[in-house]
Design a protein around this motif. Structure first.
Motif, short mmCIF file in Angstrom:
data_model
loop_
_atom_site.label_atom_id
_atom_site.label_comp_id
_atom_site.label_asym_id
_atom_site.label_seq_id
_atom_site.Cartn_x
_atom_site.Cartn_y
_atom_site.Cartn_z
N GLU A 1 0.26 7.64 4.02
CA GLU A 1 0.21 8.78 3.10
C GLU A 1 0.98 8.48 1.81
O GLU A 1 0.52 8.81 0.72
N THR A 2 2.13 7.84 1.94
CA THR A 2 2.94 7.49 0.77
C THR A 2 2.22 6.47 -0.10
O THR A 2 2.16 6.59 -1.32
N ARG A 3 1.67 5.45 0.53
CA ARG A 3 1.02 4.37 -0.20
C ARG A 3 -0.22 4.84 -0.93
O ARG A 3 -0.45 4.47 -2.08
N ILE A 4 -1.04 5.68 -0.28
CA ILE A 4 -2.30 6.08 -0.92
C ILE A 4 -2.05 7.00 -2.12
O ILE A 4 -2.79 6.96 -3.10
N VAL A 5 -0.98 7.79 -2.08
CA VAL A 5 -0.63 8.61 -3.25
C VAL A 5 -0.28 7.70 -4.43
O VAL A 5 -0.70 7.94 -5.57
N LYS A 6 0.48 6.63 -4.16
CA LYS A 6 0.82 5.67 -5.23
C LYS A 6 -0.42 4.95 -5.74
O LYS A 6 -0.57 4.74 -6.95
N GLU A 7 -1.30 4.54 -4.83
CA GLU A 7 -2.53 3.85 -5.23
C GLU A 7 -3.39 4.73 -6.13
O GLU A 7 -3.99 4.26 -7.09
#
Length: 195
Positions: A95-101
């Motif tokens: 969840e954290t990574r996809i928001v950054k992506e």
């Protein structure tokens, strides 16, 4: 090294270890008839990832990317490929990574995403597990032009199109990326079911 009653790992040899790791695994597998069979497989592990298809329910649009994918270019000659926003987890929660992506690639800042499911897309030879997401977005969420990180070699074009047109791009063969086909078809079914 015995793993369980049906698989016995004999040897794991690293063949390459750069951005991802390629190994050759020698193992024995107990067949359903009870006999053991000696096997070898090459496994590529480039890490787990996350992907997302943002949807604007007011305008019925989705956000996609277009970028170079070298394996597709080498196989089919396609210089750029249409696909959903995605990225490697690199030790972060999906969840954290996809928001950054989304912010890096698409230029949209979203606080809340919806996890759909996790899938192995090519489990016979690739260890990658992909976490699938969707989210609502609107033009008000745009904070930059997106395009990815140049220092990571990214040169990403952001595409906003209708969900209906994305479905048509699958039918015409313009979208040939498995994760994107899964997300577009899943979202199309969801939207049709709520109409």
């Amino acid at each position: 090294m015995k793993d369980n009653e049906t698989v016995w790992i004999d040897d794991i040899k690293t063949l390459a270890d750069e951005k991802g790791k390629l190994t050759r695994v020698s193992f024995r597998q107990r067949r359903r008839d009870g006999s053991w069979q000696q096997r070898k497989r090459e496994i590529y592990d480039n890490g787990n990832s996350a992907t997302i298809l943002p949807y604007d329910p007011q305008r019925k649009t989705v956000l996609l990317t277009r970028q170079l994918r070298l394996p597709v270019y080498l196989q089919d000659g396609a210089e750029r490929m249409v696909e959903a926003c995605a990225g490697k987890l690199d030790g972060e929660k999906a969840e954290t990574r996809i928001v950054k992506e989304m912010e890096e690639e698409l230029g949209y800042r979203i606080a809340k995403v919806e996890r759909l499911f996790a899938l192995y897309v090519s489990p016979a030879a690739v260890a990658e597990k992909i976490e699938f997401f969707t989210c609502a977005y609107s033009p008000a969420d745009r904070v930059s032009a997106g395009g990815g990180l140049a220092d990571e070699g990214e040169d990403i074009e952001v595409i906003e199109t209708t969900l209906e047109q994305a479905d048509a791009m699958i039918a015409s063969g313009e979208i040939i990326d498995a994760k994107t086909v899964i997300l577009v078809r899943w979202l199309s079914d969801r939207v049709a079911g709520s109409a």
